[in-house]
Every structure is written in structure tokens, then in C-alpha cells.
Write an enzyme that holds these catalytic residues in place. Structure first.
Site, PDB file in Angstrom:
ATOM      1  CG  ASP A 144      62.833 -50.393 -23.117  1.00  0.00           C
ATOM      2  OD1 ASP A 144      62.697 -50.505 -24.344  1.00  0.00           O
ATOM      3  OD2 ASP A 144      62.002 -50.823 -22.304  1.00  0.00           O
ATOM      4  CB  CYS A 199      67.648 -65.766 -40.109  1.00  0.00           C
ATOM      5  SG  CYS A 199      67.304 -64.803 -38.626  1.00  0.00           S
ATOM      6  CB  CYS A 225      52.902 -58.109 -30.935  1.00  0.00           C
ATOM      7  SG  CYS A 225      54.182 -58.699 -29.837  1.00  0.00           S
ATOM      8  CB  CYS A 252      54.496 -62.933 -26.045  1.00  0.00           C
ATOM      9  SG  CYS A 252      54.542 -64.320 -27.196  1.00  0.00           S
ATOM     10  CB  CYS A 255      58.908 -64.887 -32.063  1.00  0.00           C
ATOM     11  SG  CYS A 255      58.969 -63.322 -31.200  1.00  0.00           S
ATOM     12  CB  CYS A 259      65.116 -68.449 -31.949  1.00  0.00           C
ATOM     13  SG  CYS A 259      66.602 -68.026 -32.869  1.00  0.00           S
TER      14      CYS A 259
HETATM   15  C1  B12 Z   1      58.428 -50.443 -29.331  1.00  0.00           C
HETATM   16  C2  B12 Z   1      59.136 -51.628 -28.745  1.00  0.00           C
HETATM   17  C3  B12 Z   1      58.427 -52.832 -28.674  1.00  0.00           C
HETATM   18  C4  B12 Z   1      57.068 -53.026 -29.359  1.00  0.00           C
HETATM   19  C5  B12 Z   1      57.301 -53.223 -30.874  1.00  0.00           C
HETATM   20  C6  B12 Z   1      58.326 -54.351 -31.151  1.00  0.00           C
HETATM   21  C7  B12 Z   1      59.046 -54.281 -32.464  1.00  0.00           C
HETATM   22  N1  B12 Z   1      59.419 -55.446 -32.971  1.00  0.00           N
HETATM   23  O1  B12 Z   1      59.293 -53.213 -33.008  1.00  0.00           O
HETATM   24  C8  B12 Z   1      56.513 -54.259 -28.590  1.00  0.00           C
HETATM   25  C9  B12 Z   1      55.708 -53.778 -27.392  1.00  0.00           C
HETATM   26  C10 B12 Z   1      55.656 -55.209 -29.415  1.00  0.00           C
HETATM   27  C11 B12 Z   1      57.809 -54.895 -28.097  1.00  0.00           C
HETATM   28  C12 B12 Z   1      57.961 -56.245 -27.795  1.00  0.00           C
HETATM   29  C13 B12 Z   1      59.121 -56.814 -27.321  1.00  0.00           C
HETATM   30  N2  B12 Z   1      60.227 -56.151 -26.923  1.00  0.00           N
HETATM   31 CO1  B12 Z   1      60.542 -54.257 -27.251  1.00  0.00          CO
HETATM   32  N3  B12 Z   1      61.076 -52.494 -27.666  1.00  0.00           N
HETATM   33  C14 B12 Z   1      60.476 -51.534 -28.290  1.00  0.00           C
HETATM   34  C15 B12 Z   1      61.396 -50.307 -28.393  1.00  0.00           C
HETATM   35  C16 B12 Z   1      61.024 -49.299 -27.296  1.00  0.00           C
HETATM   36  C17 B12 Z   1      61.402 -49.618 -29.771  1.00  0.00           C
HETATM   37  C18 B12 Z   1      61.537 -50.600 -30.946  1.00  0.00           C
HETATM   38  C19 B12 Z   1      61.174 -49.966 -32.260  1.00  0.00           C
HETATM   39  O2  B12 Z   1      61.576 -48.869 -32.551  1.00  0.00           O
HETATM   40  N4  B12 Z   1      60.397 -50.689 -33.067  1.00  0.00           N
HETATM   41  C20 B12 Z   1      60.080 -50.298 -34.422  1.00  0.00           C
HETATM   42  C21 B12 Z   1      60.933 -51.189 -35.343  1.00  0.00           C
HETATM   43  C22 B12 Z   1      60.551 -50.935 -36.805  1.00  0.00           C
HETATM   44  O3  B12 Z   1      62.264 -50.774 -35.116  1.00  0.00           O
HETATM   45  P1  B12 Z   1      63.410 -51.702 -34.483  1.00  0.00           P
HETATM   46  O4  B12 Z   1      62.839 -52.719 -33.575  1.00  0.00           O
HETATM   47  O5  B12 Z   1      64.486 -50.831 -33.952  1.00  0.00           O
HETATM   48  O6  B12 Z   1      63.888 -52.445 -35.770  1.00  0.00           O
HETATM   49  C23 B12 Z   1      64.854 -51.973 -36.716  1.00  0.00           C
HETATM   50  C24 B12 Z   1      65.197 -53.173 -37.578  1.00  0.00           C
HETATM   51  O7  B12 Z   1      64.094 -54.057 -37.590  1.00  0.00           O
HETATM   52  C25 B12 Z   1      65.476 -52.555 -38.914  1.00  0.00           C
HETATM   53  N5  B12 Z   1      64.922 -53.272 -40.042  1.00  0.00           N
HETATM   54  C26 B12 Z   1      63.757 -53.056 -40.660  1.00  0.00           C
HETATM   55  N6  B12 Z   1      63.639 -53.862 -41.719  1.00  0.00           N
HETATM   56  C27 B12 Z   1      64.767 -54.605 -41.769  1.00  0.00           C
HETATM   57  C28 B12 Z   1      65.146 -55.574 -42.659  1.00  0.00           C
HETATM   58  C29 B12 Z   1      66.392 -56.191 -42.464  1.00  0.00           C
HETATM   59  C30 B12 Z   1      66.819 -57.224 -43.461  1.00  0.00           C
HETATM   60  C31 B12 Z   1      67.204 -55.864 -41.344  1.00  0.00           C
HETATM   61  C32 B12 Z   1      68.527 -56.533 -41.116  1.00  0.00           C
HETATM   62  C33 B12 Z   1      66.790 -54.868 -40.443  1.00  0.00           C
HETATM   63  C34 B12 Z   1      65.574 -54.252 -40.689  1.00  0.00           C
HETATM   64  O8  B12 Z   1      64.895 -51.260 -38.949  1.00  0.00           O
HETATM   65  C35 B12 Z   1      64.258 -50.959 -37.714  1.00  0.00           C
HETATM   66  C36 B12 Z   1      64.502 -49.490 -37.440  1.00  0.00           C
HETATM   67  O9  B12 Z   1      65.859 -49.185 -37.236  1.00  0.00           O
HETATM   68  C37 B12 Z   1      62.807 -50.967 -28.127  1.00  0.00           C
HETATM   69  C38 B12 Z   1      63.837 -50.072 -27.443  1.00  0.00           C
HETATM   70  C39 B12 Z   1      64.464 -49.104 -28.418  1.00  0.00           C
HETATM   71  N7  B12 Z   1      64.581 -47.862 -28.016  1.00  0.00           N
HETATM   72  O10 B12 Z   1      64.837 -49.481 -29.532  1.00  0.00           O
HETATM   73  C40 B12 Z   1      62.432 -52.208 -27.257  1.00  0.00           C
HETATM   74  C41 B12 Z   1      63.240 -53.481 -27.478  1.00  0.00           C
HETATM   75  C42 B12 Z   1      63.349 -53.698 -28.971  1.00  0.00           C
HETATM   76  N8  B12 Z   1      62.367 -54.518 -26.924  1.00  0.00           N
HETATM   77  C43 B12 Z   1      62.990 -55.488 -26.347  1.00  0.00           C
HETATM   78  C44 B12 Z   1      62.367 -56.667 -25.837  1.00  0.00           C
HETATM   79  C45 B12 Z   1      63.179 -57.517 -24.867  1.00  0.00           C
HETATM   80  C46 B12 Z   1      61.060 -57.009 -26.226  1.00  0.00           C
HETATM   81  C47 B12 Z   1      60.338 -58.358 -26.022  1.00  0.00           C
HETATM   82  C48 B12 Z   1      61.248 -59.579 -26.123  1.00  0.00           C
HETATM   83  C49 B12 Z   1      59.611 -58.342 -24.643  1.00  0.00           C
HETATM   84  C50 B12 Z   1      58.723 -59.563 -24.402  1.00  0.00           C
HETATM   85  N9  B12 Z   1      59.271 -60.727 -24.112  1.00  0.00           N
HETATM   86  O11 B12 Z   1      57.524 -59.442 -24.440  1.00  0.00           O
HETATM   87  C51 B12 Z   1      59.284 -58.301 -27.169  1.00  0.00           C
HETATM   88  C52 B12 Z   1      59.849 -58.872 -28.476  1.00  0.00           C
HETATM   89  C53 B12 Z   1      58.930 -58.800 -29.637  1.00  0.00           C
HETATM   90  C54 B12 Z   1      59.699 -58.824 -30.985  1.00  0.00           C
HETATM   91  N10 B12 Z   1      59.794 -59.971 -31.608  1.00  0.00           N
HETATM   92  O12 B12 Z   1      60.187 -57.761 -31.404  1.00  0.00           O
HETATM   93  C55 B12 Z   1      64.506 -55.282 -26.380  1.00  0.00           C
HETATM   94  C56 B12 Z   1      65.121 -56.180 -27.468  1.00  0.00           C
HETATM   95  C57 B12 Z   1      66.504 -56.713 -27.125  1.00  0.00           C
HETATM   96  C58 B12 Z   1      67.079 -57.537 -28.265  1.00  0.00           C
HETATM   97  N11 B12 Z   1      68.005 -58.399 -27.924  1.00  0.00           N
HETATM   98  O13 B12 Z   1      66.702 -57.398 -29.419  1.00  0.00           O
HETATM   99  C59 B12 Z   1      64.588 -53.715 -26.693  1.00  0.00           C
HETATM  100  C60 B12 Z   1      65.792 -53.307 -27.530  1.00  0.00           C
HETATM  101  C61 B12 Z   1      64.602 -53.009 -25.318  1.00  0.00           C
HETATM  102  C62 B12 Z   1      65.970 -53.113 -24.622  1.00  0.00           C
HETATM  103  N12 B12 Z   1      66.631 -52.000 -24.366  1.00  0.00           N
HETATM  104  O14 B12 Z   1      66.478 -54.155 -24.306  1.00  0.00           O
HETATM  105  N13 B12 Z   1      58.824 -53.976 -28.042  1.00  0.00           N
HETATM  106  S1  SF4 Z   2      63.727 -68.739 -35.440  1.00  0.00           S
HETATM  107 FE1  SF4 Z   2      65.644 -67.591 -35.066  1.00  0.00          FE
HETATM  108  S2  SF4 Z   2      67.054 -68.247 -36.707  1.00  0.00           S
HETATM  109 FE2  SF4 Z   2      64.986 -68.860 -37.306  1.00  0.00          FE
HETATM  110  S3  SF4 Z   2      64.280 -67.141 -38.585  1.00  0.00           S
HETATM  111 FE3  SF4 Z   2      63.533 -66.768 -36.517  1.00  0.00          FE
HETATM  112  S4  SF4 Z   2      65.094 -65.477 -35.585  1.00  0.00           S
HETATM  113 FE4  SF4 Z   2      66.033 -66.382 -37.406  1.00  0.00          FE
HETATM  114  S1  SF4 Z   3      55.513 -64.665 -30.912  1.00  0.00           S
HETATM  115 FE1  SF4 Z   3      56.658 -62.727 -30.973  1.00  0.00          FE
HETATM  116  S2  SF4 Z   3      55.512 -61.453 -32.431  1.00  0.00           S
HETATM  117 FE2  SF4 Z   3      54.172 -63.167 -31.888  1.00  0.00          FE
HETATM  118  S3  SF4 Z   3      52.916 -62.408 -30.216  1.00  0.00           S
HETATM  119 FE3  SF4 Z   3      54.711 -63.365 -29.271  1.00  0.00          FE
HETATM  120  S4  SF4 Z   3      56.239 -61.711 -29.013  1.00  0.00           S
HETATM  121 FE4  SF4 Z   3      54.658 -60.980 -30.421  1.00  0.00          FE
END
Ligand code: B12
Ligand code: SF4
Ligand code: SF4
Length: 326
Positions: A144, A199, A225, A252, A255, A259
Site C-alpha cells: 500500500d 467486465c 470518492c 466505501c 462499487c 460487482c
Molecule cells: C491512492 C489510492 C487510493 C485513492 C485513489 C483510488 C484510485 N482508484 O486510484 C482512494 C483513497 C480513493 C482509494 C480508494 C480505495 N482503495 Co486504494 N489505493 C491507493 C494507492 C495507494 C495508489 C493507487 C493509485 O496509484 N491510483 C492512481 C491510479 C491512476 O492508478 P492505479 O489505481 O494503480 O490504476 C492503474 C490502472 O487503473 C491503469 N489504467 C489506467 N487506465 C486504464 C485503462 C485500462 C483499460 C486498464 C486495463 C488499466 C488502466 O493505470 C493506472 C496506473 O498504473 C493503492 C496502493 C498502490 N501503491 O498502488 C491503494 C489500493 C489501490 N487501494 C486499495 C483499496 C482496497 C481501496 C478501497 C477498496 C478501500 C475502500 N473500501 O474504501 C477503495 C477503492 C476505490 C476504487 N474503486 O478504486 C487496494 C486495491 C486492491 C485491489 N484488489 O485492487 C490497493 C492496491 C491497496 C492494497 N495494497 O491492497 N485508494
Molecule cells: S461491476 Fe464489476 S464486472 Fe461490472 S463493470 Fe464494474 S468491475 Fe466490471
Molecule cells: S462507489 Fe467506489 S468510486 Fe464511488 S464513492 Fe464508493 S468507493 Fe468511491
């Protein structure tokens, strides 16, 4: 021995070590494990766009870490691969039809002891196992915190796909999983990336988000969010922010709850170290208005509530309670 024989012997040893590391990971209680190569991030452009749009809000560390997230090989000098683990934290209370207006809720990930402590120890044990099978190897554990594109590496390690809600979904576990990563220079065989996007045409998560935080599939404006607002946002809420939080006291799950992959496959974890605590699973929001610093630390110091801290939890509680006031 010819060069070919030497190479063959090296490959066999690498593959044997990889099998042994994965076996050890399962023995330690990880639900899935894979090995990722460290090529440049395939979604570096998307990450850059996401940051430039301001969607990270006040999480300025994401800007600082972006060079390493785009080039994971730069995270640890000499690293060849990352061993990536998933740990199921689901408590079985998936609520796809959650109605607004219920009791204050805490996201499932935060209903047990702080996962950084529980899994940090386990990852260190796995790192020791890597050093045991590959004497002299260097390892570095990330969970994380740190400049690691964790979902990207998990997808590359074959553990699932990055879904429209941005979660990494494992086809047999769903998305209620923690990702843990160990960078190492040990010779281990990378897995094939998970190629499919399962998806399909579904968009339930995007439509169900109570705050319309998704700008598009795979793109969330974190500033909207609830998870960001209740965990990462510092300072008081504006009136608008307060109205977004709804019933959520911390995090939260909407989402993920809606799923179909979770509804169908996510099962409650049997991991005793991640057993749910009743004071976290069914909290009384009013309590957080009263707590002093010392009591907060003694009750919640070893839980994910420590991240927003007493001030953050008090602010969150006030927001959920204000909603219910006549
Ligand atoms: C910042 C952060 C948050 C932020 C921003 C979330 C976000 N969606 O980015 C906030 C505080 C909102 C958050 C919320 C949550 N988080 Co958080 N968070 C992080 C953290 C520290 C960094 C993520 C990040 O860099 N975000 C910026 C986005 C742009 O990058 P990314 O998530 O890596 O996404 C990549 C892909 O999306 C890809 N991408 C972009 N466009 C496209 C298009 C396609 C087609 C594809 C395939 C990919 C793709 O590029 C991105 C960059 O590599 C990570 C830990 C880590 N070091 O990665 C945990 C992490 C993502 N979080 C986690 C969790 C559990 C949560 C929550 C479920 C907690 C909760 N219940 O409240 C929510 C989920 C919200 C959600 N739907 O994402 C877990 C996710 C585990 C998993 N199975 O995915 C992580 C990995 C922590 C961990 N070690 O377990 N989080
Ligand atoms: S609800 Fe689940 S299967 Fe449907 S679009 Fe979202 S992540 Fe994908
Ligand atoms: S449903 Fe997902 S994206 Fe929307 S507020 Fe909750 S954690 Fe954030």
C-alpha cells in the site's frame, strides 16, 4: 558442460525456486501469488493524464512517485521481478442492494486489525523465504505505501484484470483483496500477464457510485470518492463534501458490492488475523464525537481508523450524523 547445459540447469533451478516461493506464500496464508516482470508500466500515459486532471486531489505523494510508478524497475536497484500476493479480506457482508439511510458503515477492509501490520509481517516472512531459496538475494517489501503500481503488477503477475471500477479482480476471489509486493533480484520466473478483460459490457459499478465519481470506465475523480474523503482528505469538509459522504464512516464498498464477480465468488476470509471486530463492523458514530486522543489511540491505534485519526473520524461521524438529524 556446454553453455546450453549451463543455461538449461539455470532455468530448471529458477523454475524450482519459483515453485518453492509460491508454495511458501500459500503456507503463510496468502490466497494467491504470482511473479511480475518489471517492464515499463503499460498505462503510464493514463496515469499521467489522471494526475494532470487533478483527480488525485490532495494526495500529492502520487505526483512525487509517478516516475517510479511508470518505471517499476527504478523502485529497487537491481530488482529483476516482483512477487505479488493477494489476501482475501472479505467478511461476507456483500450488500449489492444497499439502501441509503442505514446505520453508519465502515468498509470491509477496515473492519479488522490494521492490514499493514498483519500482512507486513507475513510479507517479511515470505521475503526471508525468497532469500533462503536464493542465498544472497536482496528483497524489499511494499504494501500500500510506496511508489508501487500495485494493481498493474498484480495484473502482470497473472492474478486478475484491472476492472472498470479500477479494482484488481481475481476470477475466483473477486476484488476484496489486499495486494502485497516484494521486489527482488532473485532469479524467479515471471508469470504470464492476465490478458482478458472480464467486465465485458457490464457497467454496474459506474452507475451505482453514489457520488458519480467515475468520469469514465477506469477513471475515477478521487475528489468525489467517499473513500478519499473519509480516509485521505485532511481538514474539515465543505458543505458539498459533507453531503457526498452519506452513511459511510470510513471508506466505501459500493462499487465492489454491486460487482457480479464479488456477488458470485467473494467468500468470507477464514484468516484469524483478519477476523472482523464488532466495534468496527457495526460502529456507533456518536462515540467518535466524544473520544479523547488517548482513548482513540488505545481503541483504534492498531486499526485502519488510525489513518484519518481522531480528528478525521470525528469529522466523518459528524457528517453521517448530520444526515440523519431531523
Ligand atoms: C491512492 C489510492 C487510493 C485513492 C485513489 C483510488 C484510485 N482508484 O486510484 C482512494 C483513497 C480513493 C482509494 C480508494 C480505495 N482503495 Co486504494 N489505493 C491507493 C494507492 C495507494 C495508489 C493507487 C493509485 O496509484 N491510483 C492512481 C491510479 C491512476 O492508478 P492505479 O489505481 O494503480 O490504476 C492503474 C490502472 O487503473 C491503469 N489504467 C489506467 N487506465 C486504464 C485503462 C485500462 C483499460 C486498464 C486495463 C488499466 C488502466 O493505470 C493506472 C496506473 O498504473 C493503492 C496502493 C498502490 N501503491 O498502488 C491503494 C489500493 C489501490 N487501494 C486499495 C483499496 C482496497 C481501496 C478501497 C477498496 C478501500 C475502500 N473500501 O474504501 C477503495 C477503492 C476505490 C476504487 N474503486 O478504486 C487496494 C486495491 C486492491 C485491489 N484488489 O485492487 C490497493 C492496491 C491497496 C492494497 N495494497 O491492497 N485508494
Ligand atoms: S461491476 Fe464489476 S464486472 Fe461490472 S463493470 Fe464494474 S468491475 Fe466490471
Ligand atoms: S462507489 Fe467506489 S468510486 Fe464511488 S464513492 Fe464508493 S468507493 Fe468511491
Amino acid at each position: 558442460m556446454t553453455r546450453k547445459d549451463v543455461e538449461q540447469k539455470r532455468r530448471v533451478a529458477t523454475s524450482r525456486n519459483t515453485v518453492e516461493v509460491k508454495r511458501r506464500a500459500r503456507d503463510l496464508g496468502f490466497d494467491a501469488v504470482g511473479v511480475a516482470s518489471l517492464e515499463p508500466n503499460a498505462h503510464a500515459v493514463e496515469l499521467e493524464r489522471w494526475l494532470a486532471a487533478g483527480y488525485a486531489g490532495t494526495m500529492s505523494y502520487l505526483h512525487r512517485q509517478s516516475a517510479r510508478r511508470k518505471q517499476p524497475a527504478r523502485i529497487m536497484a537491481g530488482a529483476k521481478v516482483a512477487v505479488v500476493t493477494l489476501t482475501n479480506y472479505c467478511h461476507g457482508s456483500i450488500d449489492p442492494g444497499a439502501v441509503p439511510g442505514g446505520a453508519a458503515k465502515v468498509a470491509q477492509y477496515a473492519q479488522s486489525a490494521d492490514y499493514h501490520r498483519v500482512l507486513g509481517r507475513r510479507l517479511e516472512q515470505l521475503a526471508a523465504a525468497i532469500r533462503h531459496v536464493a542465498p544472497g538475494a536482496q528483497t524489499r517489501v511494499y504494501l500500500d505505501a510506496g511508489p508501487v503500481p500495485e494493481r498493474e503488477l498484480a495484473q502482470r503477475a497473472g492474478l486478475g484484470w484491472i476492472a472498470k471500477n479500477m479494482m484488481l479482480i481475481h476470477p475466483m476471489l473477486g476484488s476484496f483483496t489486499f495486494i502485497g509486493v516484494i521486489f527482488t533480484d532473485a532469479p524467479l520466473t515471471p508469470d504470464l500477464p492476465f490478458q482478458a478483460d472480464r467486465c465485458g459490457t457490464c457497467r454496474r459499478c459506474l452507475d451505482a457510485c453514489p457520488t458519480d465519481a467515475f468520469v469514465a470506465p477506469h477513471v475515477m475523480d478521487a475528489r468525489r470518492c467517499i473513500s478519499y474523503l473519509t480516509i485521505e482528505h485532511r481538514g474539515d469538509f465543505t458543505t458539498d463534501q459533507r453531503s457526498l459522504v452519506g452513511d459511510w464512516l470510513l471508506g466505501c464498498d459500493v462499487c465492489q458490492d454491486v460487482c457480479p464477480w464479488n456477488v458470485r465468488f467473494a467468500r468470507a476470509t477464514a484468516d484469524p488475523a483478519l477476523a472482523p471486530r464488532s466495534d468496527l463492523a457495526a460502529p456507533d458514530a456518536r462515540e467518535f464525537l466524544e473520544l479523547d486522543e488517548e482513548t482513540f489511540a488505545s481503541r483504534y491505534g492498531d486499526t485502519p481508523l488510525e489513518r484519518p485519526g481522531r480528528h478525521g473520524m470525528r469529522r466523518n461521524a459528524a457528517a453521517t450524523l448530520a444526515r440523519k438529524a431531523p
